[in-house]
Design a protein around this motif. Structure first.
Motif, PDB file in Angstrom:
ATOM      1  N   ASN A 215      -5.650  -1.267 -13.091  1.00 42.26           N
ATOM      2  CA  ASN A 215      -5.286  -0.166 -12.201  1.00 42.26           C
ATOM      3  C   ASN A 215      -3.792  -0.137 -11.936  1.00 42.26           C
ATOM      4  O   ASN A 215      -3.151   0.905 -12.005  1.00 42.26           O
ATOM      5  CB  ASN A 215      -6.016  -0.291 -10.862  1.00 42.26           C
ATOM      6  CG  ASN A 215      -7.476   0.094 -10.984  1.00 42.26           C
ATOM      7  OD1 ASN A 215      -7.811   0.934 -11.803  1.00 42.26           O
ATOM      8  ND2 ASN A 215      -8.315  -0.542 -10.183  1.00 42.26           N
ATOM      9  N   TYR A 216      -3.250  -1.301 -11.609  1.00 44.47           N
ATOM     10  CA  TYR A 216      -1.820  -1.390 -11.290  1.00 44.47           C
ATOM     11  C   TYR A 216      -0.982  -1.009 -12.507  1.00 44.47           C
ATOM     12  O   TYR A 216       0.004  -0.282 -12.393  1.00 44.47           O
ATOM     13  CB  TYR A 216      -1.464  -2.804 -10.816  1.00 44.47           C
ATOM     14  CG  TYR A 216      -2.039  -3.124  -9.462  1.00 44.47           C
ATOM     15  CD1 TYR A 216      -1.327  -2.806  -8.302  1.00 44.47           C
ATOM     16  CD2 TYR A 216      -3.282  -3.729  -9.327  1.00 44.47           C
ATOM     17  CE1 TYR A 216      -1.844  -3.093  -7.055  1.00 44.47           C
ATOM     18  CE2 TYR A 216      -3.811  -4.014  -8.083  1.00 44.47           C
ATOM     19  CZ  TYR A 216      -3.091  -3.701  -6.948  1.00 44.47           C
ATOM     20  OH  TYR A 216      -3.602  -3.973  -5.720  1.00 44.47           O
ATOM     21  N   ARG A 217      -1.405  -1.545 -13.670  1.00 43.07           N
ATOM     22  CA  ARG A 217      -0.646  -1.266 -14.889  1.00 43.07           C
ATOM     23  C   ARG A 217      -0.647   0.227 -15.172  1.00 43.07           C
ATOM     24  O   ARG A 217       0.392   0.829 -15.441  1.00 43.07           O
ATOM     25  CB  ARG A 217      -1.265  -2.033 -16.056  1.00 43.07           C
ATOM     26  CG  ARG A 217      -0.215  -2.788 -16.855  1.00 43.07           C
ATOM     27  CD  ARG A 217      -0.748  -3.531 -18.071  1.00 43.07           C
ATOM     28  NE  ARG A 217      -2.140  -3.426 -18.365  1.00 43.07           N
ATOM     29  CZ  ARG A 217      -3.003  -4.449 -18.281  1.00 43.07           C
ATOM     30  NH1 ARG A 217      -2.584  -5.625 -17.866  1.00 43.07           N
ATOM     31  NH2 ARG A 217      -4.256  -4.285 -18.609  1.00 43.07           N
TER      32      ARG A 217
ATOM     33  N   SER B 192      -9.120  -3.003  -5.411  1.00 47.81           N
ATOM     34  CA  SER B 192      -8.018  -2.528  -6.238  1.00 47.81           C
ATOM     35  C   SER B 192      -8.049  -3.148  -7.633  1.00 47.81           C
ATOM     36  O   SER B 192      -7.372  -2.680  -8.535  1.00 47.81           O
ATOM     37  CB  SER B 192      -6.671  -2.802  -5.549  1.00 47.81           C
ATOM     38  OG  SER B 192      -6.327  -4.163  -5.661  1.00 47.81           O
TER      39      SER B 192
ATOM     40  N   ARG C 188      -8.908   2.613  -8.137  1.00 51.08           N
ATOM     41  CA  ARG C 188      -7.553   2.987  -8.495  1.00 51.08           C
ATOM     42  C   ARG C 188      -6.723   3.354  -7.265  1.00 51.08           C
ATOM     43  O   ARG C 188      -5.555   2.964  -7.144  1.00 51.08           O
ATOM     44  CB  ARG C 188      -7.618   4.191  -9.436  1.00 51.08           C
ATOM     45  CG  ARG C 188      -6.564   4.202 -10.505  1.00 51.08           C
ATOM     46  CD  ARG C 188      -6.982   5.234 -11.548  1.00 51.08           C
ATOM     47  NE  ARG C 188      -6.033   6.344 -11.534  1.00 51.08           N
ATOM     48  CZ  ARG C 188      -4.991   6.414 -12.357  1.00 51.08           C
ATOM     49  NH1 ARG C 188      -4.761   5.499 -13.228  1.00 51.08           N
ATOM     50  NH2 ARG C 188      -4.178   7.444 -12.307  1.00 51.08           N
TER      51      ARG C 188
ATOM     52  N   ALA D 259      -5.533   0.429  -5.381  1.00 51.35           N
ATOM     53  CA  ALA D 259      -4.348  -0.169  -5.999  1.00 51.35           C
ATOM     54  C   ALA D 259      -3.094   0.612  -5.612  1.00 51.35           C
ATOM     55  O   ALA D 259      -2.064   0.026  -5.248  1.00 51.35           O
ATOM     56  CB  ALA D 259      -4.520  -0.203  -7.515  1.00 51.35           C
TER      57      ALA D 259
ATOM     58  N   LEU E  85      -5.775  -6.346 -13.610  1.00 56.61           N
ATOM     59  CA  LEU E  85      -4.593  -5.604 -13.174  1.00 56.61           C
ATOM     60  C   LEU E  85      -4.489  -4.211 -13.800  1.00 56.61           C
ATOM     61  O   LEU E  85      -3.472  -3.539 -13.650  1.00 56.61           O
ATOM     62  CB  LEU E  85      -3.329  -6.407 -13.497  1.00 56.61           C
ATOM     63  CG  LEU E  85      -3.100  -7.651 -12.628  1.00 56.61           C
ATOM     64  CD1 LEU E  85      -1.955  -8.477 -13.188  1.00 56.61           C
ATOM     65  CD2 LEU E  85      -2.800  -7.257 -11.188  1.00 56.61           C
TER      66      LEU E  85
ATOM     67  N   TYR F  60      -1.999  -0.186  -2.243  1.00 60.72           N
ATOM     68  CA  TYR F  60      -1.254  -1.440  -2.170  1.00 60.72           C
ATOM     69  C   TYR F  60       0.193  -1.297  -2.600  1.00 60.72           C
ATOM     70  O   TYR F  60       1.094  -1.899  -2.005  1.00 60.72           O
ATOM     71  CB  TYR F  60      -1.970  -2.545  -2.967  1.00 60.72           C
ATOM     72  CG  TYR F  60      -2.710  -3.408  -1.996  1.00 60.72           C
ATOM     73  CD1 TYR F  60      -2.071  -4.500  -1.410  1.00 60.72           C
ATOM     74  CD2 TYR F  60      -3.977  -3.072  -1.555  1.00 60.72           C
ATOM     75  CE1 TYR F  60      -2.705  -5.248  -0.450  1.00 60.72           C
ATOM     76  CE2 TYR F  60      -4.616  -3.811  -0.593  1.00 60.72           C
ATOM     77  CZ  TYR F  60      -3.982  -4.896  -0.045  1.00 60.72           C
ATOM     78  OH  TYR F  60      -4.598  -5.619   0.928  1.00 60.72           O
ATOM     79  N   ILE F  61       0.412  -0.459  -3.598  1.00 58.48           N
ATOM     80  CA  ILE F  61       1.803  -0.216  -4.024  1.00 58.48           C
ATOM     81  C   ILE F  61       2.571   0.441  -2.869  1.00 58.48           C
ATOM     82  O   ILE F  61       3.690   0.043  -2.535  1.00 58.48           O
ATOM     83  CB  ILE F  61       1.818   0.668  -5.294  1.00 58.48           C
ATOM     84  CG1 ILE F  61       1.171  -0.099  -6.450  1.00 58.48           C
ATOM     85  CG2 ILE F  61       3.239   1.075  -5.641  1.00 58.48           C
ATOM     86  CD1 ILE F  61       0.936   0.725  -7.706  1.00 58.48           C
TER      87      ILE F  61
END
Lengths: 318, 296
Positions: free
Chosen positions: B66-68, B47, B267, B270, B64, B273-274
């Motif tokens: 991907n998360y952003r 991720s 991606r 990630a 970070l 995970y969210i």
């Protein structure tokens, strides 16, 4: 039930009974419709108004099991004779229905159905077997952090399949396990194991410990007591758990869609993939669906008494 | 719980209880760690990368990013909105229909057992296969639903606004019986003498329902709601098979497409995970209530 006291209550009661009957019929109507479509001649499947009365036929099932193929060379008689008798019967019927000389083959449906059966049965046996042992361990012995471990076990079931599927796909691809029976069997076993442990623990907790203690006093070892006293007592629980695991594995779609494509594909991703584009023969789709529902319907009736505890993870005691 | 005295003669024969316990428990825990936890750790690593499983290029660490990007992507938020809408509509529908049927069934009704069993059939079926045959029922030209309700050629599944409700209706059909089952268990546990006392006090029907039935059934109904919420949140099969509208693109479907059609492995890990964190939050609520009900 409180005794019916007044005329008003009697009427209310009658109305409730009528309402329940109507609701039941409404709920069963879609199932009836798919079942009846599976036995319709193709022309009657898509009529307006919908056809309710018709002479049932098995043509949709024959079409489901066979397919027309473009072959440069027709299948020779020897190959056909070598096929098992049921395959020959299906192909003979397919030729009659599809009206094409010799170029009729078995469709993929029987093999997908068999895949479903193999994968669901094997993973059920594994999940219930391991689950029964583990449940006994949790039920009878002191385990450090028991609540946390049980929660961990349960939590594995809470994940959306797609979330686990991404890394599992990469790992399976790395070791060449995509599109294999064993691959899906492992996934379904992992998926059902948590359920099996929780359900079996409920059943194990209900078996009085005194039974084994008596056996131990009589000179049995712990293992003998487990196999000869506890397991027979837990038989109904094991059966109920098994049917639930089977139904879950039988119906699973996401993992099967992602992890398989031909060899090990099960029926749930296969049946919708037959829609394709172009003209859809709904009678064939209905036949495939109907056949796939039969085992589940049988099991539902076979274990109706245990259903409540099964669907709720044993959270609710009857 | 009484335990066997480990020093007793009986326990000394054969394997020790400790050995048996470990033999019975450890394989299961190990199995679940290998096939559930390990994959998740594996994808946690991915991720933070731009890895694509469709190419042979090595994964690059992107931190970070991907998360952003995901959290700033309005399309992803739209998927969550669609999911929330779907969860609310279908769970509300299931509670209303399921609890309603349970109230009706909670009296001396002929063939009650058979009726209950028949109502369980929908939820024993495969969601993908159910979705498929509801497609036939919803068909705008010859579907039975439009015919019965005189809807003309209303295209349920190709109508952007109606499609999500069409999927939710199917879900309600499948899972109302589940709410019904739990409600029935709750209703049958309400002590009869409370109703008799209420009748003596000449309490009204609605008052009796609000003050006696509802509070006593509430905990079990809550379990049903939380259970169904979690399942609806995870829904993939039904919506995926039934409709390809972007208004029915639940978060699981987005995740599937991102991972296995667009092959954005990093991606999608990630995003997984969210979603995972959200599921764990819901699960915690569930376990909290489960324990509360069990302690009653």
């Amino acid at each position: 039930m409180a005794a019916v006291r007044s005329r008003g209550q009697l009427v209310a009661n009658r109305a409730a009974i009528a309402a329940v009957l109507v609701i039941t019929l409404v709920f069963l109507a879609p199932i009836y419709w798919i079942g009846s479509t599976a036995f319709k001649p193709r022309a009657l499947a898509t009529t307006v108004p919908p056809t309710v009365f018709f002479t049932p036929e098995i043509t949709p099932f024959i079409k489901l099991f066979t397919k027309r193929v473009q072959l440069t060379k027709p299948v020779d008689q020897e190959t056909r004779d070598a096929a098992p008798w049921w395959e020959q019967r299906i192909i003979d019927n397919g030729e009659r229905v599809l009206r094409t000389g010799e170029n009729v083959q078995l469709s993929a449906y029987p093999s997908r159905f068999m895949n479903s059966l193999i994968i669901a049965v094997t993973s059920t046996v594994l999940a219930v077997g391991m689950g029964t042992f583990t449940a006994y361990g949790f039920s009878r012995f002191r385990v450090k952090g028991e609540q946390d471990l049980l929660f961990f076990i349960l939590s594995t079931r809470m994940l959306p399949p797609v979330v686990v599927a991404i890394p599992m796909f990469l790992m399976y691809r790395a070791v060449g396990m995509t599109d294999t029976h064993i691959g899906l069997i492992i996934l379904y076993t992992a998926f059902n194991l948590s359920f099996s442990v929780w359900l079996m623990k409920g059943f194990m907790d209900e078996i009085p410990k005194e039974y084994e203690e008596a056996a131990l006093v009589d000179g049995y070892t712990r293992m003998q007591a487990f196999f000869k006293i506890v397991l027979p007592e837990a038989a109904t629980g094991i059966a109920a758990t098994a049917v639930f695991c089977f139904i879950t594995a039988w119906n699973e779609y996401a993992f099967a869609l992602i992890m398989t494509n031909r060899r090990a594909q099960t029926a749930p991703p296969f049946i919708p993939s037959q829609l394709g584009s172009g003209v859809i023969d709904w009678t064939v789709i209905a036949a495939g669906t109907f056949l796939f529902l039969v085992p589940v319907a049988i099991f539902t009736f076979a274990l109706r008494g245990h259903l409540l505890r099964g669907v709720t993870f044993g959270a609710i005691r009857k | 719980m009484t335990r066997l005295d480990p020093g007793s003669r009986a326990a000394a024969r054969g394997w020790s209880d400790l050995t048996i316990r470990n033999m019975f428990i450890i394989p299961t825990i190990a199995f679940l760690i290998v096939f559930n936890i390990f994959p998740l750790i594996y994808s946690l690593g991915y991720s933070f990368t731009d890895y694509r499983a469709s190419t042979n290029q090595a994964a690059n660490f992107v931190g970070l990013q991907n998360y952003r990007e995901l959290l700033g992507d309005e399309f992803i938020w739209n998927n969550f909105v669609v999911t929330a809408k779907y969860v609310i509509v279908s769970v509300t529908g299931q509670v209303v229909v399921g609890f309603g049927i349970a109230l009706l069934l909670n009296r001396a009704i002929p063939f009650k057992g058979l009726i209950t069993t028949l109502l369980l059939l929908p939820m024993m079926m495969s969601m993908a296969v159910v979705g498929l045959f509801w497609k036939l029922l919803y068909d705008p030209s010859w579907g039975v639903i439009n015919y019965v309700f005189h809807l003309g050629d209303f295209a349920w599944l190709s109508n952007r606004d109606a499609a999500l409700y069409a999927v939710a209706i199917t879900d309600i059909w499948m899972w109302s019986p589940f709410v019904m089952l739990l409600s029935l268990a709750g209703l049958s546990a309400v002590p009869k003498h409370l109703y008799e006392a209420a009748a003596i006090d000449r309490a009204g029907k609605f008052y009796t329902f609000r003050r006696i039935t509802l509070p006593l059934v509430a905990p079990i109904l809550l379990i049903a709601i939380i259970f169904r919420t979690m399942e609806a949140f995870k829904t993939f099969d039904l919506a995926y098979v039934m409709s390809s509208q972007d208004t029915t693109e639940l978060i699981s479907i987005r995740l599937y497409k991102m991972a296995f059609q667009e092959w954005q492995t990093g991606r999608s890990s990630a995003l997984a995970y969210i979603v995972l964190i959200m599921v764990l939050a819901i699960t915690n609520i569930y376990v909290k209530y489960l324990n509360r009900v069990k302690e009653r």
